[in-house]
Design an enzyme around this catalytic site. Structure first.
Site, PDB file in Angstrom:
ATOM      1  NE  ARG A 106      -2.370  -1.250   3.646  1.00  0.00           N
ATOM      2  CZ  ARG A 106      -1.791  -0.487   4.563  1.00  0.00           C
ATOM      3  NH1 ARG A 106      -1.731   0.826   4.403  1.00  0.00           N
ATOM      4  NH2 ARG A 106      -1.278  -0.996   5.653  1.00  0.00           N
ATOM      5  CB  SER A 306      -0.873  -3.472   8.536  1.00  0.00           C
ATOM      6  OG  SER A 306      -1.946  -2.637   8.219  1.00  0.00           O
TER       7      SER A 306
HETATM    8  C1  OXD Z   1      -3.842  -5.500   5.192  1.00  0.00           C
HETATM    9  C2  OXD Z   1      -3.190  -4.360   5.848  1.00  0.00           C
HETATM   10  O1  OXD Z   1      -3.498  -5.807   4.045  1.00  0.00           O
HETATM   11  O2  OXD Z   1      -3.610  -3.993   6.944  1.00  0.00           O
HETATM   12  O3  OXD Z   1      -4.735  -6.061   5.807  1.00  0.00           O
HETATM   13  O4  OXD Z   1      -2.229  -3.798   5.292  1.00  0.00           O
HETATM   14 MN    MN Z   2      -5.341  -5.068   7.553  1.00  0.00          MN
END
Ligand code: OXD
Ligand code: MN
Length: 641
Positions: A106, A306
């Site tokens: 992300r 996470s």
């Molecule tokens: C996930 C995150 O992928 O929290 O769940 O990054």
């Molecule tokens: Mn997550």
């Protein structure tokens, strides 16, 4: 897979050119080839959503997904032929994808909430402080930045239209989304992670849906070299949330939370805002049930930042005899108070997108079993016989045999470097999970008895403590911190604040979010007890003080007994701690209660000072006075200890 020899409606360039043009909207006379599905039968609002985006992005065709297995097989076959997916012969219908190494996590730095008014999105931070609780972008900037990226961004590609439900289709707590994407990997993954079905169109009718737009940003002919058949535009990634319009725009990345928009973008950031408006909670929490040897079942929701072991806890194999754990969800909980005053939770997702490294038959045998069929692995290593490998699985493979790393290099266990990317993932249907709860898809959800917050805290923080009440519990959640992990772009280990485990997933002003949590505590409601856990405390030699994993059931058992108001807790300045001997440690050796539960005055004096400053700096005038009072009370208790 279906019958590979038979060619069903595979999308070929010629076939697309052969299709009759369809006018998508009369006003602009937008024409597009409909590769699959009946555009004319779609709800009007969906037609408009598609038409607007076709007009801007110029795909060569649109493909209306129906979520069927035939569709899955058709798309899979095409991706295998292209080289984007590699079949994993060792398992049933499992595939490996390798991404462009520039697109692996992300991208929090490029993720924004767009509102007219800045402070609807983010709190007032103290002057000179960089806010870390969400990022705001103005409407004008978002419009300009989107235009720069989206014009023609799907040229030469097919735009897939994915109708999906978060939560069981038609359920009272469920919500509908429609995702547009030009990446077939996203179609297959969304199909696992959400409920994709053409039934959605009937349920939707002329109702509202969350508009999810996604493009990898690689129109043909491609300008940027495509690596691993994974087109993307990592230098220009942009993920914008428009909570007022219930809309998401994601550009440039095909990875995880950046592209599977049902997950973080919809189910947390947009749903967070919907939840505030409608009086419920959308949280970064697993949901599990524990049944004790007396047959009493309790439901727990737990928030961890996470990659802190949420999936492991959600699928715990209890070490204590007579206990049964069942999983409802591993990442997200939507929770609403029912008419009976109980907080009911659903898992809005339909699959697990779990961090692979560290998962093994020792740490999480249930997850390992869940991903032996119908699973897409991304950026893991591959054994010679078409099996998976990642760090943590060393004991499960022949160490002498070569492994292909996520970067495509030959490698063997024991050599330098890593076989799998630290944020590599398995994406499998939740229904594969051998301990999935029979009610995991119940539209009314399950009644939550306890809420847990936790993080990776190597120092100072006891194994478990209970909040004095709901308000103190919200303060504990707001004060959550953890060592950083690989789920986002951060490098190196440091303790970071991650309030409510929601720092990357907030969809509106965090001060208002805390107030919303305080406001759900209303007369007549049965408020779950709130706890904090830390499986990661180290001793002076740097060794874990607690074995974790399946032994965590001992802590969960204590929590459940506290829910039943058993007299097994005693006050400390930071909350209620287990009375000596009240957590069952039978059969464990070398457990030092003293070290596990100590509350060092120096550590906590510094901690409360730092946390209070953090919350004041980051939320300024938006910090609810109740939370500031709780912080002050805690500080006083620590001073007087
Ligand atoms: C996930 C995150 O992928 O929290 O769940 O990054
Ligand atoms: Mn997550």
């Amino acid at each position: 897979m279906g019958n590979r020899g038979e060619r069903r409606n595979s999308i070929t360039e010629t076939e697309i050119e052969d299709k009759a043009d369809v006018y998508l909207n009369d006003r602009d006379h937008i024409e597009v080839h409909v590769v699959k599905g009946d555009f004319t039968a779609l709800p009007e609002k969906v037609k408009e959503f598609i038409a607007e985006n076709v007009k801007v992005c110029r795909p060569k065709g649109i493909y209306l997904c129906d979520g069927s297995e035939e569709e899955r097989d058709e798309i899979t076959e095409k991706m295998v032929a292209r080289g984007l997916l590699t079949p994993l012969q060792k398992y049933d219908n499992c595939f490996l994808a390798r991404t462009d190494p520039a697109d692996v996590a992300r991208v929090e730095g490029r993720t924004f909430t767009v509102t007219k008014e800045k402070y609807a999105s983010v709190p007032h931070v103290k002057e000179g402080v960089k806010g870390i609780l969400g990022q705001w972008m103005g409407e004008e900037d978002a419009r300009r930045e989107s235009q720069n990226r989206l014009a023609g961004c799907m040229k030469g590609r097919v735009m897939y239209v994915i109708p999906f439900s978060m939560g069981p289709v038609g359920g009272a707590l469920s919500k509908i989304g429609v995702q547009l994407t030009d990446f077939n990997y996203v179609v297959l993954s969304m199909r696992i992670m959400t409920r994709v079905s053409s039934k959605i169109w009937d349920v939707l009718g002329d109702g509202e849906f969350v508009r999810c737009f996604h493009s990898i940003g690689a129109p043909r002919p491609v300008q940027r070299k495509v690596i691993n058949h994974w087109p993307c535009d990592p230098e220009r990634v942009l993920i914008c949330h428009f909570p007022d319009e219930r809309r998401v725009m994601s550009y440039g990345s095909g990875y995880g939370g950046n592209s599977l928009l049902g997950k973080k973008c919809f189910a947390l950031r947009i749903a967070g805002r919907i939840a505030k408006d409608e009086g419920w909670l959308a949280e970064h929490m697993l949901i599990l049930s524990i049944t004790n040897p007396k047959g009493e079942e309790k439901f727990i929701a737990a928030a961890f930042p996470s990659a802190c072991g949420k999936t492991n806890m959600a699928m715990i194999t209890p070490s204590l005899p007579g206990y049964t754990a069942r999983c409802i969800g591993d990442d997200i909980a939507w929770m609403r108070f029912g008419e009976d005053g109980r907080l009911r939770a659903i898992n809005p997702e339909a699959g697990f997108f779990g961090v692979a490294p560290g998962t093994s038959t020792k740490t999480n045998p249930v997850a390992m079993k869940s991903c032996m069929k119908d699973t897409i692995f991304t950026n893991v290593g591959m054994t010679e016989d078409g099996g998976i490998f990642w760090e943590g699985m060393e004991k499960e493979v022949d160490r002498e045999k070569p492994i292909t790393t996520w970067l495509g290099d030959k490698w063997k266990v024991g050599m330098e470097g890593k076989a799998a990317h630290p944020n590599s993932r398995f994406c499998c249907p939740a229904s594969n999970c051998p301990i999935i709860h029979p009610k995991w898809e119940h539209p009314d959800g399950v009644p939550i008895d306890a809420i847990i917050f936790g993080g990776r805290r190597p120092e100072g923080v006891p194994l478990v403590y209970e909040s004095f009440d709901w308000q103190h519990g919200v303060m504990i959640g707001a004060s959550l911190k953890s060592e950083t992990t690989a789920a986002a772009e951060f490098k190196g280990k440091q303790i970071m604040h991650d309030p409510m485990a929601m720092r990357p997933f907030l969809g509106y002003n965090f001060g208002d979010y805390l107030q919303h949590w305080l406001d759900v505590d209303q007369p007549g409601r049965h408020m779950p007890k709130i706890f904090h856990v830390n499986w990661f405390r180290l001793n002076e030699q740097g060794k874990f003080l607690w074995p974790g994993f399946s032994e965590n059931v001992r802590v969960i058992d204590w929590i459940c007994r506290r829910v039943d108001n058993e007299d097994i807790a005693e006050p400390s300045p930071i909350g209620l701690l287990p009375k000596s001997g009240s957590i069952c440690t039978e059969g464990l050796s070398g457990i030092s209660e003293e070290e596990l539960f100590s509350v060092p005055k120096d550590y906590w004096t510094e901690d409360i000072k730092e946390t209070k400053q953090f919350l004041i700096d980051q939320t300024g005038c938006d910090l609810p006075s109740v939370i500031l009072d709780e912080l002050n009370k805690q500080q006083e208790r620590i001073e007087n200890m």
